[in-house]
Design a protein around this motif. Sequence first.
Motif, PDB file in Angstrom:
ATOM      1  N   VAL A   1     -10.309 -28.539  15.863  1.00 34.42           N
ATOM      2  CA  VAL A   1      -9.540 -29.571  15.181  1.00 34.42           C
ATOM      3  C   VAL A   1      -8.081 -29.136  15.234  1.00 34.42           C
ATOM      4  O   VAL A   1      -7.754 -28.001  14.881  1.00 34.42           O
ATOM      5  N   VAL A   2      -7.219 -30.036  15.691  1.00 24.84           N
ATOM      6  CA  VAL A   2      -5.791 -29.753  15.774  1.00 24.84           C
ATOM      7  C   VAL A   2      -5.071 -30.704  14.814  1.00 24.84           C
ATOM      8  O   VAL A   2      -5.248 -31.917  14.885  1.00 24.84           O
ATOM      9  N   ARG A   3      -4.293 -30.140  13.918  1.00 23.48           N
ATOM     10  CA  ARG A   3      -3.529 -30.937  12.956  1.00 23.48           C
ATOM     11  C   ARG A   3      -2.195 -31.321  13.593  1.00 23.48           C
ATOM     12  O   ARG A   3      -1.498 -30.487  14.155  1.00 23.48           O
TER      13      ARG A   3
ATOM     14  N   THR B   1     -14.249 -27.021  11.886  1.00 19.36           N
ATOM     15  CA  THR B   1     -13.641 -28.086  11.082  1.00 19.36           C
ATOM     16  C   THR B   1     -12.414 -27.562  10.340  1.00 19.36           C
ATOM     17  O   THR B   1     -12.271 -26.355  10.115  1.00 19.36           O
ATOM     18  N   ALA B   2     -11.561 -28.474   9.946  1.00 24.99           N
ATOM     19  CA  ALA B   2     -10.373 -28.112   9.168  1.00 24.99           C
ATOM     20  C   ALA B   2     -10.800 -27.779   7.740  1.00 24.99           C
ATOM     21  O   ALA B   2     -11.679 -28.433   7.185  1.00 24.99           O
ATOM     22  N   PRO B   3     -10.181 -26.778   7.125  1.00 26.01           N
ATOM     23  CA  PRO B   3     -10.580 -26.405   5.765  1.00 26.01           C
ATOM     24  C   PRO B   3     -10.147 -27.414   4.697  1.00 26.01           C
ATOM     25  O   PRO B   3     -10.744 -27.479   3.638  1.00 26.01           O
TER      26      PRO B   3
ATOM     27  N   ALA C   1      -9.951 -41.812  14.623  1.00 27.71           N
ATOM     28  CA  ALA C   1     -10.930 -42.101  13.577  1.00 27.71           C
ATOM     29  C   ALA C   1     -10.815 -41.041  12.493  1.00 27.71           C
ATOM     30  O   ALA C   1     -10.161 -40.003  12.671  1.00 27.71           O
ATOM     31  N   ALA C   2     -11.451 -41.271  11.362  1.00 31.67           N
ATOM     32  CA  ALA C   2     -11.406 -40.332  10.245  1.00 31.67           C
ATOM     33  C   ALA C   2     -11.946 -38.954  10.640  1.00 31.67           C
ATOM     34  O   ALA C   2     -11.487 -37.932  10.122  1.00 31.67           O
ATOM     35  N   ASP C   3     -12.890 -38.893  11.585  1.00 32.53           N
ATOM     36  CA  ASP C   3     -13.449 -37.606  12.022  1.00 32.53           C
ATOM     37  C   ASP C   3     -12.635 -36.957  13.142  1.00 32.53           C
ATOM     38  O   ASP C   3     -13.017 -35.924  13.673  1.00 32.53           O
TER      39      ASP C   3
END
Length: 194
Positions: free
Chosen positions: A87-89, A107-109, A171-173
């Motif tokens: 996951v990249v923010r 997953t992101a924390p 999307a949200a995911d």
Amino acid sequence: MMTGKRLVISALVLAFAQLGFLSWIIASRAAILRNGKEVLLKIEPVDPRDLLRGDYIVLGYDISRIPVKMIANIAPDKQSSDDTSIVVRLKKGADGYWTPTAAWFGTAPTPAAADEADISGHVAAGWDLRGEGMTIAPDYGIERFYLPEGEGMAVQSDMRVRPFGIKLALAADGTAQIKALMDSDKTLFEEPLY
């Protein structure tokens, strides 16, 4: 006679199941394009032709090369990447393009803030996680954009002299779909919902 009816019923059930599955795939993509959070990424061209599908642009992004030091949850003794998700923010810059600010395997924390967005990708096994300045190259499923026939070479030439971008819907995911090819702030080609 009874065997013939069962065969017809079985064929109809199978046909409806296949139709339902294809409809679900198309509806999922359309839902992301319609309702997903929009982000704009700078792109770099590579090669514009596929013999079977026509003109396309292979797209490279800032998020295509993630510095290993940006990945927050690497175990100290971990030497290479596993076949895993990432996951990249992203955060919007002053120029309107979104850039990576943090990354995590799995997953992101925490959820992304209102002015941020998370994009999910996949990392193949074997990327070196030890060296200073090392990067990994996630796959997000948005690395190609197909164009109308005859447009690929012209667009690629233009991309070498001025900034182009890809507008994404997330999307949200974190699943990404390409929404449009942008020439600065002008939409060149937009993906249809269906």
